[in-house]
Every structure is written in C-alpha cells, then in structure tokens.
Design an enzyme around this catalytic site. Structure first.
Site, PDB file in Angstrom:
ATOM      1  N   THR A 240     -44.830  16.938  40.221  1.00  0.00           N
ATOM      2  CA  THR A 240     -46.074  16.310  39.723  1.00  0.00           C
ATOM      3  C   THR A 240     -46.482  16.551  38.403  1.00  0.00           C
ATOM      4  O   THR A 240     -45.700  17.591  37.862  1.00  0.00           O
ATOM      5  CB  THR A 240     -47.210  16.800  40.770  1.00  0.00           C
ATOM      6  OG1 THR A 240     -48.330  15.890  40.395  1.00  0.00           O
ATOM      7  CG2 THR A 240     -47.272  18.346  40.928  1.00  0.00           C
ATOM      8  N   CYS A 241     -47.363  15.987  37.795  1.00  0.00           N
ATOM      9  CA  CYS A 241     -47.941  16.291  36.520  1.00  0.00           C
ATOM     10  C   CYS A 241     -49.436  15.703  36.194  1.00  0.00           C
ATOM     11  O   CYS A 241     -50.131  15.613  37.077  1.00  0.00           O
ATOM     12  CB  CYS A 241     -46.902  15.972  35.628  1.00  0.00           C
ATOM     13  SG  CYS A 241     -46.707  13.832  35.433  1.00  0.00           S
ATOM     14  N   GLY A 242     -49.466  14.990  34.974  1.00  0.00           N
ATOM     15  CA  GLY A 242     -50.924  14.184  34.824  1.00  0.00           C
ATOM     16  C   GLY A 242     -50.843  13.029  35.446  1.00  0.00           C
ATOM     17  O   GLY A 242     -51.929  12.757  36.298  1.00  0.00           O
ATOM     18  N   TRP A 269     -51.975  14.282  38.919  1.00  0.00           N
ATOM     19  CA  TRP A 269     -53.145  14.824  38.959  1.00  0.00           C
ATOM     20  C   TRP A 269     -54.594  13.708  38.734  1.00  0.00           C
ATOM     21  O   TRP A 269     -55.498  13.926  38.974  1.00  0.00           O
ATOM     22  CB  TRP A 269     -53.439  15.641  37.668  1.00  0.00           C
ATOM     23  CG  TRP A 269     -54.507  16.686  38.000  1.00  0.00           C
ATOM     24  CD1 TRP A 269     -55.730  16.667  37.213  1.00  0.00           C
ATOM     25  CD2 TRP A 269     -54.978  17.578  39.088  1.00  0.00           C
ATOM     26  NE1 TRP A 269     -56.661  17.336  37.664  1.00  0.00           N
ATOM     27  CE2 TRP A 269     -56.036  18.066  38.868  1.00  0.00           C
ATOM     28  CE3 TRP A 269     -54.315  17.869  40.135  1.00  0.00           C
ATOM     29  CZ2 TRP A 269     -56.815  19.023  39.828  1.00  0.00           C
ATOM     30  CZ3 TRP A 269     -54.925  18.989  41.047  1.00  0.00           C
ATOM     31  CH2 TRP A 269     -55.958  19.426  40.592  1.00  0.00           C
TER      32      TRP A 269
END
Length: 283
Positions: A240-242, A269
């Site tokens: 996962t990330c932004g 996110w």
C-alpha cells in the site's frame, strides 16, 4: 549487477540489445506527483526511447472511481493496448523518467490483466540517457494488435479485504509512504485525509528498494530491507502507499526475491484515510 529477467527487471544494456526485436514493445510510463513539477507526457514528446509508446496512468484507469488512477476495467485496458499496438506475443519493457518510480505500477497493471511478459527498465530513462543510449522525439507507427486478457483478481485488494487482513493479522501489510506520513507526523498531500497508517502495517519507504543511482537493489538487499522493516515474509503480503503507485515498487521487490503471494491495495491511503470509520494507527 542483477541478472536480467524479462518478467521483472531488465538492464539498459539488455533493452538496447533487444530494441530491434519485432516482438518487443517499450512503454514510457512517466508520471509525477504535483509537487515534482514535471509533466510525463511533455517529457515523452521531447525525448523517449526509440519506439516507446506513452502510457497515461491517470487516463488508462477507472475514471468512474472518485479515487485517483484506480486499475482500469478490462475492456478499457484492452482497447487502449490494442490502439497502442501492444498485444499477444509481445515482450513489454516499461520505464519512467525518475529512474524507478511509476513504471512498476504499469508492470503491475499488466500482471493484473494476466500478462507476465513484462519487465521494468532498471534505472529508467535517466540511466538510459546518462549512458548515451539512443533517443528520439518521433511518435512510433502503431498497428492494431489483438490482445487477450485474463484478469488475475488475486493481485489486487479492496478496502474490505484489507480491513479484514488488518484485523485478523492474516497478511503482512507494507506501506511505501515516507516515515513521517506513515507515523502521522507529516500532512497528507491530498486534502481531507486523516493522518497515520493501517493498523498492523509496517513501513518500508519505496526509496529503500533502490540504490542511489535509481536502480533496484539486489534480491539479497531487498530481502534484508523487508526483514529490517519487520515484514513477515512467511505471510502473504499486501502493499500500500498514498494512491497505489509506489506500492507497486514494493510489489516488484517482492517478485524479485521470489515472494509470489502478494497483492496491491489499489485504493491505498487515498481511500483508507478518507473513511472516518476505518481504524488508524499513529506513531
């Protein structure tokens, strides 16, 4: 020197040696965050690897979703690839202008669509240019090519699946954002998002997958980075990330170390941080 693997990562030397292969297709997947002040399409128009097609991550996406550049529906991917002359029997090499930043997202998108003959160019266009390899500013001649797609749903997770994985501890969740954003100390670049991370997630900033020159670390060094971040490689992994772009760098890293059981949280996110009822950890 990491060995070339046409299903994950190839060197600039490998690509130049294969540039004239009739079944090779090169993709420029340059994409930048607003604060980087760069324009991928404009840079492609000015100079690109000979024969490269431009893949617009924001356009070849699910524009019905309120979330940024979610994976495209199968039909849209098929129509865009056919128009770009990319199809069955092709070896695809994807690069970006940063070195290794947005290209893994397109590599992951191809794999999501069941296409595995796709590699990221190690070090990207920056390394290619630094080595004085050929570039051009002409668009390639495109011929429609048939493409067969079989979506591999196991490579992507939605918010419900990630919430369950977080609650049960069934998966290792790895977040590619900066330590400050992960901890909730730095503001999110997208307005209206809460600060922090998915409960139980580990932080492995995407830059830690790379050498100083923008090439990817060796498999041994990648494995050490995952372990140092506290990632349990005995479990299936969710990256996962932004907004689902740099998470794919972690996914590529997992593939490089032979960890095949991984999926990307597409909403990342941008989605989790938006929902008030989703639990958030800080620190």
């Amino acid at each position: 020197m990491t060995p070339d693997d046409p299903k994950t990562l190839v060197s600039t030397a490998w690509l130049e040696a294969h540039l004239k292969d009739p079944d090779l297709r090169v993709i420029d997947a340059s994409w930048y965050l607003p604060e980087m002040g760069r324009n991928g399409r404009a840079e492609y128009d000015a100079a690109h690897i000979p024969g490269a097609r431009f893949f617009d991550i924001d356009e070849i996406s699910d524009i019905r979703s309120p979330l940024p550049h979610m994976a495209p529906p199968v039909e849209k991917f098929v129509s865009r690839m056919r128009a770009m002359g990319i199809g069955d029997g092709h070896q695809v090499v994807v690069y970006d202008g940063m070195g290794l930043f947005s290209a893994p997202r397109v590599w992951w998108t191809f794999r999501l669509m069941g296409k595995t003959d796709v590699a990221v160019l190690d070090g990207g266009f920056a390394k290619w240019q630094a080595e004085g390899r050929p570039v051009e500013d002409m668009p390639p001649i495109l011929r429609d090519r048939h493409i067969t797609v079989q979506r591999n749903a196991g490579l992507v997770k939605d918010v419900t699946q990630v919430a369950q994985a977080s609650k049960l501890g069934s998966h290792a969740i790895v977040d590619a954002r900066s330590p400050g954003r992960f901890a909730g100390d730095e503001p999110e670049p997208r307005p209206g998002l809460r600060q922090g991370h998915i409960p139980g997630a580990r932080n492995l900033p995407w830059q830690q997958m790379l050498n100083p020159d923008g090439t990817m670390k060796s498999p041994d060094a990648l494995r050490a980075a995952f372990e140092a971040a506290g990632v349990d490689l005995g479990k299936p992994v969710i990256t996962t990330c932004g907004s689902g772009v740099t998470a794919a760098i972690l996914s590529l890293g997992l593939e490089r170390i032979g960890h095949r059981n991984h999926a990307l949280y597409d909403g990342s996110w941008a989605e989790w941080g938006m929902y008030e009822d989703m639990p958030v950890e800080r620190g």
